[in-house]
Scaffold this motif. Sequence first.
Motif, mmCIF file in Angstrom:
data_model
loop_
_atom_site.group_PDB
_atom_site.id
_atom_site.type_symbol
_atom_site.label_atom_id
_atom_site.label_comp_id
_atom_site.label_asym_id
_atom_site.label_seq_id
_atom_site.Cartn_x
_atom_site.Cartn_y
_atom_site.Cartn_z
ATOM 1 N N MET A 144 44.037 13.166 32.602
ATOM 2 C CA MET A 144 43.090 12.395 31.818
ATOM 3 C C MET A 144 43.805 11.543 30.777
ATOM 4 O O MET A 144 44.845 11.937 30.237
ATOM 5 C CB MET A 144 42.112 13.331 31.091
ATOM 6 N N SER A 145 43.244 10.396 30.499
ATOM 7 C CA SER A 145 43.771 9.545 29.435
ATOM 8 C C SER A 145 43.265 10.053 28.087
ATOM 9 O O SER A 145 42.358 10.901 28.023
ATOM 10 C CB SER A 145 43.304 8.098 29.641
ATOM 11 N N ALA A 146 43.838 9.513 27.022
ATOM 12 C CA ALA A 146 43.374 9.888 25.682
ATOM 13 C C ALA A 146 41.906 9.505 25.503
ATOM 14 O O ALA A 146 41.127 10.231 24.871
ATOM 15 C CB ALA A 146 44.232 9.203 24.626
ATOM 16 N N LYS A 147 41.489 8.394 26.095
ATOM 17 C CA LYS A 147 40.092 7.959 26.011
ATOM 18 C C LYS A 147 39.176 8.934 26.747
ATOM 19 O O LYS A 147 38.076 9.256 26.268
ATOM 20 C CB LYS A 147 39.937 6.554 26.588
ATOM 21 N N ASP A 148 39.602 9.378 27.916
ATOM 22 C CA ASP A 148 38.818 10.364 28.667
ATOM 23 C C ASP A 148 38.572 11.609 27.821
ATOM 24 O O ASP A 148 37.440 12.127 27.770
ATOM 25 C CB ASP A 148 39.536 10.777 29.951
ATOM 26 N N MET A 149 39.618 12.092 27.185
ATOM 27 C CA MET A 149 39.498 13.306 26.382
ATOM 28 C C MET A 149 38.609 13.073 25.161
ATOM 29 O O MET A 149 37.809 13.935 24.782
ATOM 30 C CB MET A 149 40.886 13.795 25.955
ATOM 31 N N ALA A 150 38.733 11.886 24.560
ATOM 32 C CA ALA A 150 37.895 11.564 23.398
ATOM 33 C C ALA A 150 36.427 11.467 23.800
ATOM 34 O O ALA A 150 35.539 11.952 23.077
ATOM 35 C CB ALA A 150 38.360 10.249 22.769
ATOM 36 N N ASP A 151 36.168 10.851 24.952
ATOM 37 C CA ASP A 151 34.780 10.733 25.431
ATOM 38 C C ASP A 151 34.173 12.105 25.696
ATOM 39 O O ASP A 151 33.009 12.355 25.372
ATOM 40 C CB ASP A 151 34.738 9.898 26.712
ATOM 41 N N LEU A 152 34.960 13.001 26.301
ATOM 42 C CA LEU A 152 34.463 14.345 26.593
ATOM 43 C C LEU A 152 34.189 15.112 25.301
ATOM 44 O O LEU A 152 33.178 15.816 25.187
ATOM 45 C CB LEU A 152 35.496 15.098 27.445
ATOM 46 N N THR A 153 35.067 14.957 24.330
ATOM 47 C CA THR A 153 34.914 15.652 23.052
ATOM 48 C C THR A 153 33.633 15.237 22.334
ATOM 49 O O THR A 153 33.004 16.041 21.632
ATOM 50 C CB THR A 153 36.134 15.357 22.147
ATOM 51 N N ALA A 154 33.215 13.997 22.540
ATOM 52 C CA ALA A 154 32.041 13.468 21.824
ATOM 53 C C ALA A 154 30.711 13.917 22.419
ATOM 54 O O ALA A 154 29.662 13.694 21.811
ATOM 55 C CB ALA A 154 32.103 11.940 21.812
ATOM 56 N N LEU A 155 30.721 14.560 23.570
ATOM 57 C CA LEU A 155 29.482 14.924 24.262
ATOM 58 C C LEU A 155 29.094 16.382 24.047
ATOM 59 O O LEU A 155 29.939 17.231 23.768
ATOM 60 C CB LEU A 155 29.634 14.655 25.760
ATOM 61 N N LYS A 156 27.782 16.635 24.240
ATOM 62 C CA LYS A 156 27.265 18.003 24.174
ATOM 63 C C LYS A 156 26.157 18.176 25.202
ATOM 64 O O LYS A 156 25.574 17.202 25.685
ATOM 65 C CB LYS A 156 26.716 18.310 22.775
#
Length: 221
Positions: A149-161
């Motif tokens: 995963m890219s850093a953006k992928d990980m950031a997007d996942l972190t922002a979700l619930k």
Amino acid sequence: MRAFTTRTTTRSTARTTARKLALTGAVAATGLLLAACSGSGDSMNGMDHGAKSSASASASATGSAAPGTPGAFNDADVMFAQMMIPHHEQALEMARLADGRAEDAEVKKLVGEIEKAQDPEIRKMRAWLRTWGKPESMGGGGHGMAGMMSAKDMADLTALKGKAFDRKFAELMIAHHEGAVEMAKTEQRDGADAGAKQVADDVVRTQAAEIAQLKKILERL
């Protein structure tokens, strides 16, 4: 009488001399035979040492004569461990994000299975690299590997619930697992170390099953 005594003495002396010459010849022949045997033994020993040296050199060239013994590894094994460690570490990072974000019970259960399987494998691979005298890192952070995963992928996942997290997690983990399976199949084909090939077998088996499970989760979310 004097003539007879002289002839008798002469014959006795001749016989004694003949016996001495025969004995000397036998001793000399025995000595030559022993020397020949000794020389043959040295020659055979030399051949034996040469064969052993040749076998040792051959074994050294491949790491070890028997797969699975210390040193029985090749470049494919080293690369597999160096690539799979950061790959597994990112999977664990994704799994930890599920705490407090995931909603689906099956996703939560799968997260636990990922953590249970991949953390011990990371420890195994680190131990291999130490034993082999190889560095753990290839450099570059591993983001060029399949499925990472890219850093953006990980950031997007972190922002979700909730369900949004569950869907994104399933999508990303499918791609991540597919990359791991690809690397493991390369190890199955090209590796030499029995332990590394066994872990590759486990990765292919377990993660292919989890990919199928994640796809079913996506279908119902």
